[in-house]
Motif scaffolding. Structure first.
Motif, PDB file in Angstrom:
ATOM      1  N   GLU A  68     -10.184   5.794  -4.050  1.00 53.43           N
ATOM      2  CA  GLU A  68     -10.245   5.818  -2.580  1.00 53.43           C
ATOM      3  C   GLU A  68      -8.931   5.339  -1.976  1.00 53.43           C
ATOM      4  OE1 GLU A  68     -14.267   4.541  -0.778  1.00 53.43           O
ATOM      5  OE2 GLU A  68     -14.218   3.737  -2.834  1.00 53.43           O
ATOM      6  N   LYS A  69      -8.374   4.280  -2.534  1.00 49.56           N
ATOM      7  CA  LYS A  69      -7.089   3.786  -2.036  1.00 49.56           C
ATOM      8  C   LYS A  69      -6.016   4.849  -2.224  1.00 49.56           C
ATOM      9  CE  LYS A  69      -7.783  -1.174  -2.744  1.00 49.56           C
ATOM     10  NZ  LYS A  69      -9.157  -1.181  -3.236  1.00 49.56           N
ATOM     11  N   ALA A  70      -5.982   5.478  -3.393  1.00 50.85           N
ATOM     12  CA  ALA A  70      -4.969   6.497  -3.675  1.00 50.85           C
ATOM     13  C   ALA A  70      -5.109   7.691  -2.736  1.00 50.85           C
ATOM     14  CB  ALA A  70      -5.069   6.950  -5.138  1.00 50.85           C
ATOM     15  N   ALA A  71      -6.334   8.151  -2.542  1.00 52.10           N
ATOM     16  CA  ALA A  71      -6.560   9.303  -1.657  1.00 52.10           C
ATOM     17  C   ALA A  71      -6.173   8.973  -0.218  1.00 52.10           C
ATOM     18  CB  ALA A  71      -8.021   9.753  -1.736  1.00 52.10           C
ATOM     19  N   HIS A  72      -6.497   7.774   0.229  1.00 48.12           N
ATOM     20  CA  HIS A  72      -6.111   7.360   1.581  1.00 48.12           C
ATOM     21  C   HIS A  72      -4.593   7.202   1.686  1.00 48.12           C
ATOM     22  CE1 HIS A  72     -10.402   6.512   2.326  1.00 48.12           C
ATOM     23  NE2 HIS A  72     -10.055   6.739   3.593  1.00 48.12           N
ATOM     24  N   LEU A  73      -3.970   6.682   0.654  1.00 52.04           N
ATOM     25  CA  LEU A  73      -2.511   6.563   0.648  1.00 52.04           C
ATOM     26  C   LEU A  73      -1.875   7.945   0.823  1.00 52.04           C
ATOM     27  CD1 LEU A  73       0.080   4.876   0.207  1.00 52.04           C
ATOM     28  CD2 LEU A  73      -0.245   5.229  -2.252  1.00 52.04           C
ATOM     29  N   LEU A  74      -2.336   8.905   0.049  1.00 53.03           N
ATOM     30  CA  LEU A  74      -1.833  10.276   0.161  1.00 53.03           C
ATOM     31  C   LEU A  74      -2.041  10.794   1.584  1.00 53.03           C
ATOM     32  CD1 LEU A  74      -0.669  12.776  -1.367  1.00 53.03           C
ATOM     33  CD2 LEU A  74      -3.046  13.423  -1.846  1.00 53.03           C
ATOM     34  N   TYR A  75      -3.230  10.603   2.096  1.00 56.74           N
ATOM     35  CA  TYR A  75      -3.561  11.090   3.433  1.00 56.74           C
ATOM     36  C   TYR A  75      -2.691  10.424   4.509  1.00 56.74           C
ATOM     37  CZ  TYR A  75      -6.193  12.692   7.443  1.00 56.74           C
ATOM     38  OH  TYR A  75      -6.532  13.291   8.632  1.00 56.74           O
ATOM     39  N   PHE A  76      -2.641   9.104   4.500  1.00 59.16           N
ATOM     40  CA  PHE A  76      -1.918   8.381   5.556  1.00 59.16           C
ATOM     41  C   PHE A  76      -0.423   8.689   5.548  1.00 59.16           C
ATOM     42  CE2 PHE A  76      -5.348   4.872   5.339  1.00 59.16           C
ATOM     43  CZ  PHE A  76      -6.111   5.491   6.316  1.00 59.16           C
ATOM     44  N   VAL A  77       0.186   8.725   4.372  1.00 57.30           N
ATOM     45  CA  VAL A  77       1.628   8.976   4.321  1.00 57.30           C
ATOM     46  C   VAL A  77       1.946  10.383   4.808  1.00 57.30           C
ATOM     47  CG1 VAL A  77       3.673   9.117   2.812  1.00 57.30           C
ATOM     48  CG2 VAL A  77       2.050   7.223   2.550  1.00 57.30           C
ATOM     49  N   ILE A  78       1.113  11.347   4.457  1.00 56.27           N
ATOM     50  CA  ILE A  78       1.337  12.712   4.941  1.00 56.27           C
ATOM     51  C   ILE A  78       1.110  12.793   6.441  1.00 56.27           C
ATOM     52  CG2 ILE A  78       0.456  15.087   4.907  1.00 56.27           C
ATOM     53  CD1 ILE A  78      -0.150  14.602   1.881  1.00 56.27           C
ATOM     54  N   ARG A 109       6.485  14.986  -0.330  1.00 57.21           N
ATOM     55  CA  ARG A 109       6.949  14.608  -1.673  1.00 57.21           C
ATOM     56  C   ARG A 109       6.753  13.116  -1.908  1.00 57.21           C
ATOM     57  NH1 ARG A 109      12.738  16.923  -0.955  1.00 57.21           N
ATOM     58  NH2 ARG A 109      12.048  16.677   1.186  1.00 57.21           N
ATOM     59  N   ILE A 110       7.079  12.318  -0.903  1.00 57.45           N
ATOM     60  CA  ILE A 110       6.904  10.869  -1.025  1.00 57.45           C
ATOM     61  C   ILE A 110       5.422  10.531  -1.195  1.00 57.45           C
ATOM     62  CG2 ILE A 110       7.044   8.681   0.254  1.00 57.45           C
ATOM     63  CD1 ILE A 110       9.732   9.814   1.434  1.00 57.45           C
ATOM     64  N   ALA A 111       4.585  11.143  -0.375  1.00 56.05           N
ATOM     65  CA  ALA A 111       3.146  10.881  -0.454  1.00 56.05           C
ATOM     66  C   ALA A 111       2.591  11.264  -1.822  1.00 56.05           C
ATOM     67  CB  ALA A 111       2.416  11.642   0.650  1.00 56.05           C
ATOM     68  N   ALA A 112       2.967  12.450  -2.317  1.00 55.23           N
ATOM     69  CA  ALA A 112       2.475  12.904  -3.624  1.00 55.23           C
ATOM     70  C   ALA A 112       2.959  11.981  -4.737  1.00 55.23           C
ATOM     71  CB  ALA A 112       2.919  14.344  -3.881  1.00 55.23           C
ATOM     72  N   PHE A 113       4.227  11.582  -4.656  1.00 60.40           N
ATOM     73  CA  PHE A 113       4.753  10.671  -5.675  1.00 60.40           C
ATOM     74  C   PHE A 113       4.040   9.325  -5.632  1.00 60.40           C
ATOM     75  CE2 PHE A 113       7.466   7.130  -6.836  1.00 60.40           C
ATOM     76  CZ  PHE A 113       7.638   7.407  -8.184  1.00 60.40           C
ATOM     77  N   LEU A 114       3.896   8.741  -4.445  1.00 61.84           N
ATOM     78  CA  LEU A 114       3.229   7.439  -4.344  1.00 61.84           C
ATOM     79  C   LEU A 114       1.783   7.510  -4.820  1.00 61.84           C
ATOM     80  CD1 LEU A 114       4.611   6.082  -0.948  1.00 61.84           C
ATOM     81  CD2 LEU A 114       5.262   5.362  -3.267  1.00 61.84           C
ATOM     82  N   PHE A 115       1.133   8.621  -4.554  1.00 62.15           N
ATOM     83  CA  PHE A 115      -0.247   8.851  -4.998  1.00 62.15           C
ATOM     84  C   PHE A 115      -0.348   8.759  -6.520  1.00 62.15           C
ATOM     85  CE2 PHE A 115      -3.271  12.322  -6.263  1.00 62.15           C
ATOM     86  CZ  PHE A 115      -4.455  11.739  -5.841  1.00 62.15           C
ATOM     87  N   VAL A 116       0.478   9.515  -7.234  1.00 63.77           N
ATOM     88  CA  VAL A 116       0.400   9.489  -8.703  1.00 63.77           C
ATOM     89  C   VAL A 116       0.959   8.190  -9.269  1.00 63.77           C
ATOM     90  CG1 VAL A 116       0.262  11.988  -9.010  1.00 63.77           C
ATOM     91  CG2 VAL A 116       2.506  10.901  -8.995  1.00 63.77           C
ATOM     92  N   TRP A 117       1.976   7.638  -8.624  1.00 63.72           N
ATOM     93  CA  TRP A 117       2.544   6.359  -9.057  1.00 63.72           C
ATOM     94  C   TRP A 117       1.499   5.253  -8.945  1.00 63.72           C
ATOM     95  CZ3 TRP A 117       4.451   2.182  -5.735  1.00 63.72           C
ATOM     96  CH2 TRP A 117       5.197   1.209  -6.427  1.00 63.72           C
TER      97      TRP A 117
END
Length: 187
Positions: A105-115, A126-134
């Motif tokens: 949930e945190k990862a999915a929200h991180l991806l969502y919020f950064v985008i 690119r930053i959002a996708a990288f931070l998500f997998v990182w």
């Protein structure tokens, strides 16, 4: 063997193949069905958070990406404080409990919020996708027990573009879709 018998054999073979495909993709088809009926819930997620993302660690990771993408002065350049807000949002608590309790949930929200917050002059997806997998990697769930990636490159692109093109009122469903595609059913 007559023509009727051959056709029946082919149908039995096709039926077996169909059952194999249905079996292999039953979870994905169930997620789509639950999505269509607005019944998708978060399940089978990782409760143990090993890594809490900080602004300093995230910015260090982003600066590491800069060279990979040509070293543009605009890449990763913050436009405002919204990135810090995105990071704080995923670690929010209420009455001592995380608002987003699982790693997924945190990862999915991180991806969502950064985008969606578009915090950077260039490179938001690119930053959002990288931070998500990182973030998933730092929490020990990016790779399966066999060492293989749990999220294929095409899935990462699809998640990122799906969020980028989504409407704000679809946020919760977008998060639920992603969580259900990266949870324990997908190891």
């Amino acid at each position: 063997m007559n023509q009727f018998s051959q056709r029946n054999d082919m149908n039995v073979s096709e039926s077996a193949q169909l059952q194999c495909i249905l079996s292999d993709y039953s979870y994905a088809l169930d997620v789509l069905d639950k999505y269509d009926h607005q019944l998708l819930e978060i399940e089978s997620a990782t409760e143990e958070n090993l890594f809490v993302i900080t602004y300093a660690a995230a910015m260090q990771a982003i600066h590491g990406l800069k060279d990979r993408f040509g070293g543009s002065a605009l890449f990763g350049n913050e436009k405002d404080d919204s990135f810090q807000g995105s990071l704080a949002a995923i670690c929010q608590t209420f009455s001592g409990d995380y608002l987003y309790p699982s790693v997924e949930e945190k990862a999915a929200h991180l991806l969502y919020f950064v985008i969606k917050n578009h915090s950077f002059s260039d490179g938001n997806k690119r930053i959002a996708a990288f931070l998500f997998v990182w973030f998933l990697d730092k929490n020990g769930i990016l790779y399966g027990k066999d060492g293989r990636k749990r999220i294929a490159d095409n899935a990462l692109v699809a998640f990122t573009l799906m969020i980028a093109e989504s409407k704000p009122e679809e946020k919760e469903m977008m998060v639920k879709v992603i969580v259900n595609l990266i949870n324990h059913h997908n190891q």
